[in-house]
Design an enzyme around this catalytic site. Structure first.
Site, short mmCIF file in Angstrom:
data_model
loop_
_atom_site.label_atom_id
_atom_site.label_comp_id
_atom_site.label_asym_id
_atom_site.label_seq_id
_atom_site.Cartn_x
_atom_site.Cartn_y
_atom_site.Cartn_z
N HIS A 8 0.84 -1.19 0.00
CA HIS A 8 0.00 0.00 0.00
C HIS A 8 0.88 1.24 0.00
O HIS A 8 2.01 1.21 0.48
CB HIS A 8 -0.90 0.03 1.24
CG HIS A 8 -1.88 -1.09 1.27
ND1 HIS A 8 -3.10 -1.02 0.65
CD2 HIS A 8 -1.82 -2.32 1.84
CE1 HIS A 8 -3.75 -2.15 0.83
NE2 HIS A 8 -2.99 -2.96 1.55
N ALA A 33 11.93 -23.26 4.76
CA ALA A 33 10.59 -23.21 5.33
C ALA A 33 10.29 -21.84 5.91
O ALA A 33 11.15 -21.19 6.50
CB ALA A 33 10.47 -24.27 6.43
N ALA A 51 15.65 -20.82 6.44
CA ALA A 51 14.31 -20.89 7.01
C ALA A 51 13.97 -19.63 7.81
O ALA A 51 14.82 -19.07 8.50
CB ALA A 51 14.18 -22.12 7.89
N THR A 56 14.00 -8.68 1.84
CA THR A 56 13.55 -7.32 1.60
C THR A 56 14.28 -6.65 0.44
O THR A 56 13.84 -5.63 -0.06
CB THR A 56 13.75 -6.45 2.85
OG1 THR A 56 15.15 -6.42 3.18
CG2 THR A 56 12.96 -6.99 4.03
N LYS A 57 15.42 -7.24 0.02
CA LYS A 57 16.25 -6.69 -1.06
C LYS A 57 16.71 -7.82 -1.95
O LYS A 57 16.72 -8.99 -1.55
CB LYS A 57 17.48 -5.97 -0.48
CG LYS A 57 17.13 -4.77 0.37
CD LYS A 57 18.37 -4.12 0.91
CE LYS A 57 17.98 -2.94 1.80
NZ LYS A 57 19.13 -2.31 2.40
#
Length: 79
Positions: A8, A33, A51, A56-57
Site C-alpha cells: 500500500h 521453510a 528458514a 527485503t532486497k
C-alpha cells in the site's frame, strides 16, 4: 513460504491504493521453510534462503542469506 507482490502507499490519504511489484526467483533457487519474499525482489540463480528469513532486497546469485531482514552470510562454492 509467503510471496508478497502487493503493498500500500505510505500516504495515509492514499493507503487504499495497491502498489504491485513482481518477484523473480531465478533458476536453482532454494527457499527454506517459512520464508517471506517482499515485492520487487529478485533472488539470484542458485541462491539459498534460510528458514524463516524475510527477503527485503535483491539476493545476489550463488549466495546464502539468512535472517530478518535477510543478510548474505557466504557465497556458494561449487566443487
Amino acid at each position: 513460504m509467503t510471496l508478497i507482490t502487493a503493498n500500500h502507499q505510505e500516504n495515509p490519504t492514499k493507503r487504499d491504493n495497491l502498489v504491485t511489484s513482481s518477484i523473480h526467483l531465478e533458476k536453482g533457487v532454494w527457499l527454506g521453510a517459512n520464508v517471506t519474499v517482499l515485492p520487487g525482489v529478485t533472488v539470484g540463480e542458485n541462491s539459498i534462503v534460510g528458514a524463516s528469513s524475510v527477503i527485503t532486497k535483491d539476493v545476489p546469485k550463488n549466495s546464502v542469506v539468512v535472517g530478518s531482514p535477510a543478510k548474505k552470510i557466504r557465497d556458494i562454492k561449487f566443487d
